[in-house]
Scaffold this motif. Structure first.
Motif, mmCIF file in Angstrom:
data_model
loop_
_atom_site.group_PDB
_atom_site.id
_atom_site.type_symbol
_atom_site.label_atom_id
_atom_site.label_comp_id
_atom_site.label_asym_id
_atom_site.label_seq_id
_atom_site.Cartn_x
_atom_site.Cartn_y
_atom_site.Cartn_z
ATOM 1 N N ASN A 1 0.831 -1.212 0.000
ATOM 2 C CA ASN A 1 0.000 0.000 0.000
ATOM 3 C C ASN A 1 0.860 1.254 0.000
ATOM 4 O O ASN A 1 0.565 2.223 -0.707
ATOM 5 N N ALA A 2 1.915 1.252 0.829
ATOM 6 C CA ALA A 2 2.776 2.444 0.916
ATOM 7 C C ALA A 2 3.454 2.712 -0.433
ATOM 8 O O ALA A 2 3.560 3.870 -0.862
ATOM 9 N N ARG B 1 2.327 1.868 -3.386
ATOM 10 C CA ARG B 1 1.334 2.334 -4.348
ATOM 11 C C ARG B 1 0.969 3.796 -4.084
ATOM 12 O O ARG B 1 0.687 4.553 -5.011
ATOM 13 N N ALA B 2 1.011 4.212 -2.816
ATOM 14 C CA ALA B 2 0.616 5.582 -2.465
ATOM 15 C C ALA B 2 1.748 6.584 -2.701
ATOM 16 O O ALA B 2 1.515 7.784 -2.676
ATOM 17 N N ASP C 1 4.833 6.224 4.892
ATOM 18 C CA ASP C 1 4.948 6.804 3.549
ATOM 19 C C ASP C 1 4.601 8.283 3.632
ATOM 20 O O ASP C 1 4.020 8.743 4.616
ATOM 21 N N CYS D 1 2.635 10.072 1.683
ATOM 22 C CA CYS D 1 1.381 10.452 1.015
ATOM 23 C C CYS D 1 0.380 11.012 2.038
ATOM 24 O O CYS D 1 0.269 10.489 3.145
ATOM 25 N N ALA E 1 -2.934 11.056 1.706
ATOM 26 C CA ALA E 1 -4.183 10.277 1.801
ATOM 27 C C ALA E 1 -4.055 9.206 2.879
ATOM 28 O O ALA E 1 -2.959 8.726 3.174
ATOM 29 N N ARG E 2 -5.173 8.874 3.482
ATOM 30 C CA ARG E 2 -5.176 7.854 4.535
ATOM 31 C C ARG E 2 -5.736 6.547 3.995
ATOM 32 O O ARG E 2 -6.504 6.542 3.033
ATOM 33 N N ARG F 1 -11.850 -1.391 3.019
ATOM 34 C CA ARG F 1 -13.111 -1.674 2.320
ATOM 35 C C ARG F 1 -13.916 -2.758 3.021
ATOM 36 O O ARG F 1 -15.034 -3.041 2.624
ATOM 37 N N GLY G 1 -8.694 -6.423 -5.760
ATOM 38 C CA GLY G 1 -8.329 -5.339 -4.860
ATOM 39 C C GLY G 1 -9.254 -5.186 -3.663
ATOM 40 O O GLY G 1 -10.431 -5.527 -3.721
ATOM 41 N N TRP H 1 -8.504 -6.350 -0.431
ATOM 42 C CA TRP H 1 -8.380 -7.342 0.626
ATOM 43 C C TRP H 1 -7.315 -6.980 1.649
ATOM 44 O O TRP H 1 -7.315 -7.485 2.763
ATOM 45 N N LEU I 1 -6.202 -4.461 3.716
ATOM 46 C CA LEU I 1 -6.421 -3.980 5.082
ATOM 47 C C LEU I 1 -7.361 -4.905 5.850
ATOM 48 O O LEU I 1 -7.283 -4.986 7.080
ATOM 49 N N VAL J 1 1.424 3.742 9.129
ATOM 50 C CA VAL J 1 0.278 2.830 9.209
ATOM 51 C C VAL J 1 0.765 1.632 10.024
ATOM 52 O O VAL J 1 1.747 0.970 9.644
HETATM 53 N N1 LIG Z 1 -0.570 3.901 2.900
HETATM 54 C C1 LIG Z 1 -1.668 4.318 2.240
HETATM 55 N N2 LIG Z 1 -1.735 5.607 1.800
HETATM 56 C C2 LIG Z 1 -2.825 6.063 1.145
HETATM 57 N N3 LIG Z 1 -3.905 5.305 0.865
HETATM 58 C C3 LIG Z 1 -3.886 4.024 1.276
HETATM 59 C C4 LIG Z 1 -2.772 3.460 1.986
HETATM 60 N N4 LIG Z 1 -3.063 2.170 2.280
HETATM 61 C C5 LIG Z 1 -4.283 1.933 1.753
HETATM 62 N N5 LIG Z 1 -4.783 3.033 1.154
HETATM 63 C C6 LIG Z 1 -6.108 3.171 0.493
HETATM 64 O O1 LIG Z 1 -6.965 2.215 1.085
HETATM 65 C C7 LIG Z 1 -7.493 1.361 0.060
HETATM 66 C C8 LIG Z 1 -7.709 -0.021 0.610
HETATM 67 O O2 LIG Z 1 -6.446 -0.650 0.852
HETATM 68 P P1 LIG Z 1 -6.374 -2.230 0.803
HETATM 69 O O3 LIG Z 1 -4.963 -2.618 1.062
HETATM 70 O O4 LIG Z 1 -7.418 -2.803 1.706
HETATM 71 O O5 LIG Z 1 -6.816 -2.596 -0.674
HETATM 72 P P2 LIG Z 1 -6.021 -2.409 -2.046
HETATM 73 O O6 LIG Z 1 -4.601 -2.012 -1.757
HETATM 74 O O7 LIG Z 1 -6.832 -1.494 -2.901
HETATM 75 O O8 LIG Z 1 -6.073 -3.865 -2.684
HETATM 76 P P3 LIG Z 1 -5.197 -5.147 -2.257
HETATM 77 O O9 LIG Z 1 -4.485 -4.832 -0.958
HETATM 78 O O10 LIG Z 1 -6.195 -6.252 -2.109
HETATM 79 O O11 LIG Z 1 -4.249 -5.338 -3.407
HETATM 80 C C9 LIG Z 1 -6.509 1.447 -1.090
HETATM 81 O O12 LIG Z 1 -7.130 1.169 -2.326
HETATM 82 C C10 LIG Z 1 -6.044 2.888 -0.995
HETATM 83 O O13 LIG Z 1 -6.964 3.733 -1.631
#
Ligand SMILES: Nc1ncnc2c1ncn2[C@@H]1O[C@H](COP(=O)(O)OP(=O)(O)OP(=O)(O)O)[C@@H](O)[C@H]1O
Ligand SMILES: [Mg+2]
Length: 108
Positions: A15-16, A18-19, A43, A45, A47-48, A52, A72, A74, A76, A98
């Motif tokens: 997640n970090a 990707r953000a 990270d 970023c 956004a928090r 889901r 996508g 799963w 968290l 986080v």
């Molecule tokens: N470190 C972060 N910084 C910003 N946004 C985050 C961060 N971690 C999670 N998110 C947001 O929370 C959402 C849900 O995260 P989660 O890990 O549950 O699902 P995902 O990353 O979309 O899919 P998956 O983990 O199943 O590949 C993400 O799509 C993103 O929008």
């Protein structure tokens, strides 16, 4: 406990990354608290995380080939299922940790 810690860390790191912007730094923390292991990934970023709350069952996992690695949402939920608690700590001037805590082996 170690496999759970690795799974949690992997989800938080993914997640970090990707953000984050390309070539940005992320940080990984592993610490021992009172009867628990604390894992954290930082990270920069603003956004928090937005959990889901998907239902973690084989029925909700779409295994069709066109959805490979694209189930996508799963991450968290997996963290919440494995950890005793999870939270976000904002940092200044930017970014956040986080975090998730696991009960330490042998702790009651
Ligand atoms: N470190 C972060 N910084 C910003 N946004 C985050 C961060 N971690 C999670 N998110 C947001 O929370 C959402 C849900 O995260 P989660 O890990 O549950 O699902 P995902 O990353 O979309 O899919 P998956 O983990 O199943 O590949 C993400 O799509 C993103 O929008
Ligand atoms: Mg994720």
């Amino acid at each position: 406990m170690v496999p759970d810690a690795l799974s949690i860390t992997g989800e938080l790191v993914a997640n970090a990354l990707r953000a984050s912007e390309r070539l940005e730094t992320i940080k990984v923390h592993v610490g021992l608290g009172a009867g628990e292991v604390v894992l954290g990934v930082w990270d920069g970023c603003a956004a928090r995380p937005a959990p889901r709350r998907v239902e973690l069952s084989l029925e909700t996992l779409d295994l069709r080939e066109e959805n490979f690695d694209d189930n996508g949402g799963w991450g968290l939920s997996i963290v919440d299922a494995l950890a005793v608690r999870s939270w976000v700590e904002e940092t200044r001037p930017r970014g956040k940790w986080v975090c998730a805590a696991l009960k330490a082996v042998g702790a009651c």
